[in-house]
Motif scaffolding. Structure first.
Motif, short mmCIF file in Angstrom:
data_model
loop_
_atom_site.label_atom_id
_atom_site.label_comp_id
_atom_site.label_asym_id
_atom_site.label_seq_id
_atom_site.Cartn_x
_atom_site.Cartn_y
_atom_site.Cartn_z
N VAL A 145 1.72 9.11 8.99
CA VAL A 145 0.53 9.25 9.84
C VAL A 145 0.93 9.00 11.29
N TRP A 146 0.11 9.48 12.19
CA TRP A 146 0.45 9.37 13.62
C TRP A 146 0.32 7.95 14.14
N ASP A 147 -0.54 7.14 13.52
CA ASP A 147 -0.68 5.74 13.94
C ASP A 147 -1.12 4.92 12.74
N HIS A 148 -0.19 4.18 12.17
CA HIS A 148 -0.45 3.42 10.94
C HIS A 148 -1.60 2.43 11.11
N LYS A 149 -1.58 1.64 12.17
CA LYS A 149 -2.60 0.61 12.36
C LYS A 149 -3.99 1.20 12.56
N LYS A 150 -4.07 2.30 13.33
CA LYS A 150 -5.37 2.91 13.60
C LYS A 150 -5.96 3.60 12.37
N LEU A 151 -5.10 3.99 11.44
CA LEU A 151 -5.59 4.73 10.27
C LEU A 151 -5.73 3.88 9.01
N LEU A 152 -5.47 2.60 9.10
CA LEU A 152 -5.54 1.74 7.91
C LEU A 152 -6.92 1.72 7.27
N LYS A 153 -7.96 1.96 8.08
CA LYS A 153 -9.33 1.97 7.55
C LYS A 153 -9.90 3.38 7.51
N ILE A 154 -9.03 4.38 7.62
CA ILE A 154 -9.43 5.78 7.58
C ILE A 154 -9.06 6.37 6.23
N VAL A 155 -10.03 7.05 5.60
CA VAL A 155 -9.77 7.65 4.29
C VAL A 155 -8.55 8.57 4.37
N SER A 156 -7.64 8.38 3.43
CA SER A 156 -6.36 9.07 3.24
C SER A 156 -5.19 8.14 3.49
N HIS A 157 -5.44 6.98 4.17
CA HIS A 157 -4.32 6.07 4.45
C HIS A 157 -4.69 4.61 4.15
N THR A 158 -5.80 4.39 3.48
CA THR A 158 -6.21 3.02 3.19
C THR A 158 -5.30 2.42 2.11
N PRO A 159 -5.09 1.11 2.14
CA PRO A 159 -4.21 0.48 1.14
C PRO A 159 -4.61 0.76 -0.31
N ILE A 160 -5.91 0.82 -0.59
CA ILE A 160 -6.31 1.04 -1.99
C ILE A 160 -5.95 2.45 -2.46
N GLU A 161 -6.05 3.44 -1.58
CA GLU A 161 -5.64 4.80 -1.94
C GLU A 161 -4.13 4.88 -2.16
N VAL A 162 -3.39 4.25 -1.25
CA VAL A 162 -1.92 4.26 -1.36
C VAL A 162 -1.50 3.58 -2.66
N GLU A 163 -2.18 2.49 -3.01
CA GLU A 163 -1.88 1.78 -4.25
C GLU A 163 -2.15 2.67 -5.47
N HIS A 164 -3.29 3.35 -5.45
CA HIS A 164 -3.62 4.25 -6.57
C HIS A 164 -2.60 5.38 -6.70
N LEU A 165 -2.16 5.93 -5.57
CA LEU A 165 -1.16 7.00 -5.62
C LEU A 165 0.17 6.47 -6.17
N GLY A 166 0.53 5.27 -5.76
CA GLY A 166 1.75 4.66 -6.28
C GLY A 166 1.68 4.44 -7.79
N ASP A 167 0.49 4.10 -8.28
CA ASP A 167 0.32 3.92 -9.73
C ASP A 167 0.52 5.24 -10.48
N VAL A 168 0.04 6.35 -9.89
CA VAL A 168 0.26 7.66 -10.50
C VAL A 168 1.75 7.96 -10.56
N MET A 169 2.45 7.71 -9.46
CA MET A 169 3.90 7.98 -9.42
C MET A 169 4.63 7.19 -10.49
N GLN A 170 4.31 5.91 -10.58
CA GLN A 170 5.00 5.04 -11.53
C GLN A 170 4.70 5.47 -12.97
N ALA A 171 3.47 5.84 -13.24
CA ALA A 171 3.07 6.20 -14.61
C ALA A 171 3.83 7.43 -15.12
N GLY A 172 4.12 8.38 -14.23
CA GLY A 172 4.79 9.60 -14.66
C GLY A 172 6.26 9.66 -14.30
#
Length: 262
Positions: free
Chosen positions: A160-187
Protein backbone atom coordinates in the motif's frame (compact mmCIF):
# COMPACT_ATOMS: atom_id res chain seq x y z
CA UNK A 1 5.60 -27.46 -20.27
CA UNK A 2 5.91 -23.73 -19.69
CA UNK A 3 2.89 -21.45 -19.60
CA UNK A 4 2.28 -17.83 -18.67
CA UNK A 5 -0.74 -16.81 -16.67
CA UNK A 6 -2.25 -13.39 -16.03
CA UNK A 7 -4.98 -12.25 -13.65
CA UNK A 8 -6.97 -9.04 -14.17
CA UNK A 9 -10.03 -7.47 -12.59
CA UNK A 10 -11.47 -6.11 -15.82
CA UNK A 11 -14.47 -4.20 -14.37
CA UNK A 12 -16.85 -5.25 -17.20
CA UNK A 13 -15.55 -7.59 -19.88
CA UNK A 14 -18.00 -6.28 -22.48
CA UNK A 15 -17.24 -2.61 -21.87
CA UNK A 16 -13.51 -3.31 -21.94
CA UNK A 17 -13.38 -5.90 -24.70
CA UNK A 18 -10.91 -3.69 -26.68
CA UNK A 19 -8.29 -3.66 -23.93
CA UNK A 20 -8.73 -7.37 -23.20
CA UNK A 21 -7.97 -7.96 -26.86
CA UNK A 22 -4.99 -5.60 -26.65
CA UNK A 23 -3.57 -7.61 -23.76
CA UNK A 24 -4.19 -10.92 -25.52
CA UNK A 25 -2.56 -9.63 -28.69
CA UNK A 26 0.40 -7.77 -27.20
CA UNK A 27 1.32 -9.91 -24.19
CA UNK A 28 -0.34 -13.20 -25.17
CA UNK A 29 -0.54 -15.04 -21.84
CA UNK A 30 -1.50 -18.68 -22.31
CA UNK A 31 -4.17 -18.26 -19.63
CA UNK A 32 -6.02 -15.09 -18.63
CA UNK A 33 -8.14 -15.06 -15.47
CA UNK A 34 -10.68 -12.25 -15.33
CA UNK A 35 -12.73 -10.97 -12.40
CA UNK A 36 -15.68 -8.60 -12.14
CA UNK A 37 -16.79 -9.53 -15.66
CA UNK A 38 -20.27 -8.10 -14.95
CA UNK A 39 -21.84 -10.30 -17.61
CA UNK A 40 -23.85 -13.47 -17.98
CA UNK A 41 -21.57 -16.16 -19.41
CA UNK A 42 -23.48 -16.31 -22.70
CA UNK A 43 -22.84 -12.59 -23.34
CA UNK A 44 -19.07 -12.64 -22.83
CA UNK A 45 -17.62 -11.51 -26.21
CA UNK A 46 -15.97 -14.80 -27.10
CA UNK A 47 -15.77 -14.25 -30.86
CA UNK A 48 -12.99 -11.68 -30.55
CA UNK A 49 -11.09 -13.80 -28.04
CA UNK A 50 -11.41 -16.94 -30.18
CA UNK A 51 -9.96 -15.03 -33.13
CA UNK A 52 -6.84 -14.37 -31.03
CA UNK A 53 -6.41 -18.04 -30.17
CA UNK A 54 -8.29 -18.20 -26.87
CA UNK A 55 -10.65 -20.98 -27.80
CA UNK A 56 -11.24 -22.36 -24.30
CA UNK A 57 -13.14 -20.82 -21.39
CA UNK A 58 -14.62 -21.78 -18.03
CA UNK A 59 -16.73 -19.14 -16.31
CA UNK A 60 -19.44 -18.14 -13.89
CA UNK A 61 -21.38 -14.97 -14.59
CA UNK A 62 -24.25 -12.77 -13.50
CA UNK A 63 -25.85 -9.66 -14.92
CA UNK A 64 -24.15 -6.42 -13.93
CA UNK A 65 -22.11 -7.72 -10.99
CA UNK A 66 -19.20 -9.97 -10.07
CA UNK A 67 -18.39 -12.75 -12.55
CA UNK A 68 -15.20 -14.76 -13.10
CA UNK A 69 -13.79 -16.31 -16.25
CA UNK A 70 -10.67 -18.17 -17.33
CA UNK A 71 -9.74 -17.69 -20.99
CA UNK A 72 -7.15 -20.10 -22.30
CA UNK A 73 -5.19 -21.05 -25.39
CA UNK A 74 -4.70 -24.42 -23.71
CA UNK A 75 -7.46 -26.97 -23.19
CA UNK A 76 -9.09 -26.46 -19.78
CA UNK A 77 -11.98 -28.20 -18.06
CA UNK A 78 -14.14 -26.91 -15.25
CA UNK A 79 -13.52 -28.67 -11.93
CA UNK A 80 -15.37 -26.47 -9.45
CA UNK A 81 -17.28 -23.31 -8.62
CA UNK A 82 -17.89 -22.59 -4.94
CA UNK A 83 -20.36 -20.13 -3.42
CA UNK A 84 -18.51 -19.28 -0.23
CA UNK A 85 -20.57 -17.49 2.44
CA UNK A 86 -23.67 -18.44 0.41
CA UNK A 87 -23.93 -15.00 -1.17
CA UNK A 88 -25.28 -16.29 -4.46
CA UNK A 89 -22.51 -14.40 -6.27
CA UNK A 90 -20.34 -15.53 -9.19
CA UNK A 91 -16.99 -15.21 -7.40
CA UNK A 92 -15.10 -18.47 -8.00
CA UNK A 93 -14.31 -20.77 -10.87
CA UNK A 94 -11.74 -23.56 -11.02
CA UNK A 95 -10.32 -25.10 -14.17
CA UNK A 96 -7.78 -27.83 -14.80
CA UNK A 97 -5.22 -27.90 -17.60
CA UNK A 98 -4.16 -31.08 -19.37
CA UNK A 99 -0.93 -31.15 -17.34
CA UNK A 100 -2.99 -31.58 -14.17
CA UNK A 101 -2.58 -28.05 -12.85
CA UNK A 102 -5.73 -26.66 -11.24
CA UNK A 103 -6.31 -22.91 -11.45
CA UNK A 104 -8.61 -21.24 -8.91
CA UNK A 105 -9.87 -17.81 -9.98
CA UNK A 106 -11.37 -15.72 -7.16
CA UNK A 107 -13.11 -12.39 -6.74
CA UNK A 108 -13.26 -11.87 -2.97
CA UNK A 109 -15.91 -9.37 -1.78
CA UNK A 110 -14.59 -5.83 -1.42
CA UNK A 111 -16.16 -5.37 2.01
CA UNK A 112 -17.68 -1.90 1.83
CA UNK A 113 -16.23 1.20 3.46
CA UNK A 114 -16.47 0.61 7.22
CA UNK A 115 -14.24 -2.11 8.73
CA UNK A 116 -16.80 -3.20 11.31
CA UNK A 117 -19.13 -6.13 10.73
CA UNK A 118 -21.64 -4.76 13.25
CA UNK A 119 -22.02 -1.51 11.30
CA UNK A 120 -21.36 -2.85 7.80
CA UNK A 121 -22.90 -6.11 6.56
CA UNK A 122 -20.54 -6.22 3.57
CA UNK A 123 -17.48 -6.32 5.79
CA UNK A 124 -18.93 -9.26 7.67
CA UNK A 125 -19.62 -11.03 4.38
CA UNK A 126 -16.01 -10.52 3.34
CA UNK A 127 -14.66 -12.03 6.56
CA UNK A 128 -17.13 -14.93 6.32
CA UNK A 129 -16.09 -15.55 2.71
CA UNK A 130 -12.43 -15.75 3.70
CA UNK A 131 -13.24 -18.01 6.64
CA UNK A 132 -15.08 -20.43 4.38
CA UNK A 133 -12.21 -20.33 1.88
CA UNK A 134 -9.89 -21.29 4.74
CA UNK A 135 -12.09 -24.15 5.88
CA UNK A 136 -12.60 -25.43 2.35
CA UNK A 137 -8.89 -25.54 1.56
CA UNK A 138 -8.18 -27.16 4.90
CA UNK A 139 -10.71 -29.90 4.09
CA UNK A 140 -9.65 -30.22 0.43
CA UNK A 141 -5.86 -29.90 0.52
CA UNK A 142 -4.90 -28.48 -2.87
CA UNK A 143 -1.99 -29.94 -4.83
CA UNK A 144 -0.38 -28.77 -8.05
CA UNK A 145 -2.61 -25.72 -7.89
CA UNK A 146 -2.51 -22.00 -8.60
CA UNK A 147 -4.82 -19.45 -6.98
CA UNK A 148 -5.26 -16.05 -8.58
CA UNK A 149 -7.63 -13.14 -8.51
CA UNK A 150 -8.74 -9.89 -6.99
CA UNK A 151 -8.58 -10.88 -3.34
CA UNK A 152 -9.34 -7.29 -2.28
CA UNK A 153 -6.64 -7.33 0.41
CA UNK A 154 -3.19 -5.74 0.31
CA UNK A 155 -1.43 -7.78 3.01
CA UNK A 156 2.07 -6.30 3.32
CA UNK A 157 3.13 -2.85 4.47
CA UNK A 158 4.75 -2.25 1.08
CA UNK A 159 1.58 -3.39 -0.75
CA UNK A 160 0.00 0.00 0.00
CA UNK A 161 1.10 3.58 -0.53
CA UNK A 162 0.99 4.41 3.19
CA UNK A 163 0.76 1.60 5.75
CA UNK A 164 -0.13 3.77 8.76
CA UNK A 165 -2.80 5.78 6.92
CA UNK A 166 -4.47 2.65 5.58
CA UNK A 167 -4.51 0.53 8.74
CA UNK A 168 -8.17 1.45 9.31
CA UNK A 169 -9.11 1.37 5.62
CA UNK A 170 -10.90 -1.69 4.24
CA UNK A 171 -8.42 -3.88 2.29
CA UNK A 172 -5.48 -3.30 4.67
CA UNK A 173 -6.93 -3.74 8.16
CA UNK A 174 -5.17 -6.23 10.46
CA UNK A 175 -8.23 -8.50 10.69
CA UNK A 176 -8.45 -8.82 6.89
CA UNK A 177 -4.72 -9.51 6.61
CA UNK A 178 -5.04 -12.15 9.34
CA UNK A 179 -7.95 -13.83 7.54
CA UNK A 180 -6.00 -13.88 4.27
CA UNK A 181 -3.01 -15.39 6.04
CA UNK A 182 -5.25 -18.12 7.43
CA UNK A 183 -6.41 -18.98 3.89
CA UNK A 184 -2.78 -19.20 2.73
CA UNK A 185 -1.78 -21.44 5.61
CA UNK A 186 -4.80 -23.73 5.21
CA UNK A 187 -4.00 -24.49 1.57
CA UNK A 188 -0.19 -24.30 1.79
CA UNK A 189 -0.41 -21.36 -0.61
CA UNK A 190 2.64 -19.22 -1.38
CA UNK A 191 2.73 -15.69 -2.77
CA UNK A 192 4.41 -16.10 -6.16
CA UNK A 193 4.51 -12.38 -6.92
CA UNK A 194 6.37 -11.45 -3.76
CA UNK A 195 8.69 -14.46 -4.07
CA UNK A 196 9.83 -12.95 -7.38
CA UNK A 197 9.63 -9.30 -6.30
CA UNK A 198 10.43 -9.46 -2.58
CA UNK A 199 11.28 -5.82 -1.97
CA UNK A 200 9.70 -2.44 -2.60
CA UNK A 201 6.30 -0.90 -3.15
CA UNK A 202 4.14 -2.87 -5.56
CA UNK A 203 0.56 -2.09 -6.58
CA UNK A 204 -2.06 -3.51 -8.93
CA UNK A 205 -4.93 -1.07 -8.24
CA UNK A 206 -5.26 2.71 -8.39
CA UNK A 207 -8.56 4.46 -7.63
CA UNK A 208 -10.57 6.13 -10.37
CA UNK A 209 -10.99 9.03 -7.95
CA UNK A 210 -7.37 10.15 -8.36
CA UNK A 211 -7.04 12.85 -11.03
CA UNK A 212 -3.45 11.78 -11.73
CA UNK A 213 -3.31 8.13 -10.68
CA UNK A 214 0.21 7.66 -12.05
CA UNK A 215 1.71 10.77 -10.50
CA UNK A 216 -0.02 10.40 -7.14
CA UNK A 217 0.70 6.65 -7.15
CA UNK A 218 -1.57 5.91 -4.20
CA UNK A 219 -1.98 2.27 -5.09
CA UNK A 220 -2.64 -1.06 -3.41
CA UNK A 221 -1.69 -4.63 -4.36
CA UNK A 222 -5.11 -6.28 -4.34
CA UNK A 223 -4.49 -8.81 -7.14
CA UNK A 224 -2.53 -11.95 -6.38
CA UNK A 225 -0.92 -15.06 -7.83
CA UNK A 226 -0.33 -17.94 -5.40
CA UNK A 227 0.92 -21.50 -5.86
CA UNK A 228 0.80 -24.58 -3.64
CA UNK A 229 4.06 -25.58 -2.01
CA UNK A 230 4.64 -28.52 -4.36
CA UNK A 231 4.92 -26.22 -7.41
CA UNK A 232 6.03 -22.90 -5.92
CA UNK A 233 9.57 -23.35 -7.25
CA UNK A 234 8.20 -23.67 -10.80
CA UNK A 235 7.03 -20.05 -10.83
CA UNK A 236 9.06 -17.13 -12.14
CA UNK A 237 8.96 -13.91 -14.20
CA UNK A 238 6.28 -12.18 -12.13
CA UNK A 239 5.30 -8.65 -13.12
CA UNK A 240 2.51 -6.11 -12.92
CA UNK A 241 1.57 -4.53 -16.26
CA UNK A 242 1.19 -1.06 -14.79
CA UNK A 243 0.83 0.57 -18.22
CA UNK A 244 -2.57 -1.07 -18.67
CA UNK A 245 -3.99 1.23 -16.00
CA UNK A 246 -3.40 4.09 -18.44
CA UNK A 247 -4.99 2.49 -21.51
CA UNK A 248 -8.13 3.96 -23.05
CA UNK A 249 -11.20 3.36 -20.85
CA UNK A 250 -9.10 1.37 -18.37
CA UNK A 251 -9.99 -0.86 -15.49
CA UNK A 252 -8.82 0.50 -12.16
CA UNK A 253 -6.75 -2.70 -11.84
CA UNK A 254 -3.64 -3.74 -13.77
CA UNK A 255 -2.91 -7.31 -14.90
CA UNK A 256 -0.50 -9.43 -12.83
CA UNK A 257 1.60 -12.05 -14.62
CA UNK A 258 3.61 -15.15 -13.71
CA UNK A 259 5.17 -17.98 -15.69
CA UNK A 260 5.22 -21.62 -14.58
CA UNK A 261 7.52 -24.39 -15.82
CA UNK A 262 5.62 -27.60 -15.17
Amino acid sequence: MSFTLATWNINSVRLREPIVCKLLQDDAPDVLCLQECKSPVELIPLEAFHALGYTHMVARGQKGYNGVAILSKLPIKEVGAEDFAQLGHARHIAGQLDNGVTIHNFYVPAGGDVPDREKNEKFGQKLDYLTEMRDWFKANSPEKSILVGDLNIAPREDDVWDHKKLLKIVSHTPIEVEHLGDVMQAGDWHDVTRADIPEGKLYSWWSYRAKDWDGADKGRRLDHVWATGDIRQAAHSSRVLRDARGWEKPSDHAPVFATFDL
